[in-house]
Design a protein around this motif. Structure first.
Motif, PDB file in Angstrom:
ATOM      1  N   ARG A  88      39.197 -42.416 -65.436  1.00 37.41           N
ATOM      2  CA  ARG A  88      38.748 -43.723 -64.954  1.00 37.41           C
ATOM      3  C   ARG A  88      37.748 -43.609 -63.610  1.00 37.41           C
ATOM      4  N   GLY A  89      37.806 -42.694 -62.706  1.00 41.14           N
ATOM      5  CA  GLY A  89      36.651 -42.746 -61.858  1.00 41.14           C
ATOM      6  C   GLY A  89      35.378 -42.228 -62.403  1.00 41.14           C
ATOM      7  N   TRP A  90      35.521 -41.447 -63.648  1.00 41.88           N
ATOM      8  CA  TRP A  90      34.365 -41.041 -64.350  1.00 41.88           C
ATOM      9  C   TRP A  90      33.568 -42.313 -65.067  1.00 41.88           C
ATOM     10  N   ARG A 207      23.299 -39.730 -71.130  1.00 38.24           N
ATOM     11  CA  ARG A 207      23.688 -38.500 -71.738  1.00 38.24           C
ATOM     12  C   ARG A 207      23.921 -37.529 -70.344  1.00 38.24           C
ATOM     13  N   LEU A 208      22.728 -37.301 -69.643  1.00 34.46           N
ATOM     14  CA  LEU A 208      22.647 -36.459 -68.554  1.00 34.46           C
ATOM     15  C   LEU A 208      23.665 -37.089 -67.378  1.00 34.46           C
ATOM     16  N   THR A 252      39.267 -29.378 -67.788  1.00 29.13           N
ATOM     17  CA  THR A 252      38.044 -29.675 -67.204  1.00 29.13           C
ATOM     18  C   THR A 252      36.736 -29.541 -68.358  1.00 29.13           C
ATOM     19  N   GLY A 253      36.793 -28.074 -68.500  1.00 27.92           N
ATOM     20  CA  GLY A 253      35.602 -27.658 -69.521  1.00 27.92           C
ATOM     21  C   GLY A 253      35.804 -28.489 -70.782  1.00 27.92           C
ATOM     22  N   ALA A 258      33.830 -32.766 -74.626  1.00 29.05           N
ATOM     23  CA  ALA A 258      34.029 -34.125 -75.141  1.00 29.05           C
ATOM     24  C   ALA A 258      32.968 -35.044 -74.685  1.00 29.05           C
ATOM     25  N   VAL A 259      32.698 -35.142 -73.403  1.00 29.29           N
ATOM     26  CA  VAL A 259      31.954 -36.176 -73.095  1.00 29.29           C
ATOM     27  C   VAL A 259      30.341 -35.831 -73.591  1.00 29.29           C
ATOM     28  N   ASN A 260      30.028 -34.446 -73.712  1.00 32.59           N
ATOM     29  CA  ASN A 260      28.623 -34.548 -74.105  1.00 32.59           C
ATOM     30  C   ASN A 260      28.592 -34.736 -75.445  1.00 32.59           C
TER      31      ASN A 260
END
Length: 283
Positions: A88-90, A207-208, A252-253, A258-260
């Motif tokens: 949520r914060g992200w 993306r960055l 976290t990794g 997944a985000v990338n």
């Protein structure tokens, strides 16, 4: 007023052709398989190092113990609450940063005088690390979500803004002159000229910014104590649950991967019309 920085702009990353891995000429499936094999080798090394006594298991548990701890975490509601808090914060921080970056970038990029007027300020503020704002965030907002958002937005905003500025400046001069010749209005120029040119740069910035935002979300939770995975890592470390701490670090990794992946898929989907994608996909 100082002139704008002369450093060449970061290239807007063009998506790889369909079925191939960008630049390597190797099928994407083979590349993914090699990546999985490399990660499996890493986990094997992580299992053997403490087993062979090279590092004490008190500081680096074997992979098997970390996997057991991870399995226990997956059954705990508190773990999923922490994941939700982090995401949520992200997401909120990234969304705010992208919106501000696009708005400010187009305003500054389309008004040359304003761009020159703010160039010094941008170059002064951009290198300031977000972690330097942690005392300010705690002073203003304590340990709640707003502290996380302050750090995430500040870090991710510059990634988007700089890319948008470069994208707006990369408009073809001939196309710009043609738009003025046909007397296109400001909004028409933005829609048909500036936006298509800046979009590849913007998506590179997104993306960055997505990766940077996730890092800052973890950092804020770990240092400030805001709810989330970072705070859970801190709790596990303080309580001596080393295997749980490493399990959370692995989570976290995985979130970062997944985000990338999602950001790259978004980039390819949105830029499906772009010549760099459409032309390469037909080769």
């Amino acid at each position: 007023m100082t002139r704008a920085a002369t450093v060449p702009p970061p290239a807007a990353t063009a998506p790889a052709p369909a079925g191939r891995s960008g630049g390597t000429g190797r099928p994407r499936g083979d590349t993914a398989l090699l990546g999985l094999l490399g990660f499996a080798a890493f986990l094997l090394v992580l299992e053997l190092v403490p087993r062979l006594g090279l590092v004490s298991a008190n500081y680096l548990p074997p992979t098997s113990e970390i996997a057991v701890a991870l399995g226990e975490l997956l059954g705990e509601p508190r773990f999923w609450t922490a994941v939700t808090d982090t995401l949520r914060g992200w997401f909120l921080g990234l969304a705010i940063a992208v919106a501000l970056g696009v708005l400010v970038g187009f305003v500054l990029g389309t008004v040359p005088v304003l761009r020159e007027f703010t160039a010094s300020t941008v170059e002064f503020l951009r290198p300031i690390p977000s972690v330097a704002l942690i005392p300010l965030a705690v002073l203003l907002f304590g340990t709640d979500l707003r502290s996380v958002l302050l750090l995430v937005v500040y870090a991710a905003f510059w990634q988007v803004l700089v890319q948008v500025l470069y994208g707006v400046r990369d408009v073809d001069p001939v196309a710009r002159d043609t738009a003025y010749t046909f007397r296109l209005g400001r909004w028409a120029r933005i829609r048909h000229l500036l936006w298509p040119t800046a979009l590849p740069y913007l998506l590179t910035g997104v993306r960055l910014a997505a990766a940077v935002a996730l890092i800052l979300a973890f950092t804020a939770e770990l240092i400030v104590g805001a709810p989330g995975l970072g705070n859970e890592i801190n709790r596990a470390q303080s309580g001596g649950a080393v295997d749980t701490m490493y399990a959370l670090i692995i989570v976290t990794g995985l979130l970062g991967v997944a985000v990338n992946v999602l950001a790259r898929r978004l980039e390819r989907a949105v830029l499906s019309w772009h010549p760099s994608v459409r032309g390469e996909g037909t080769r």
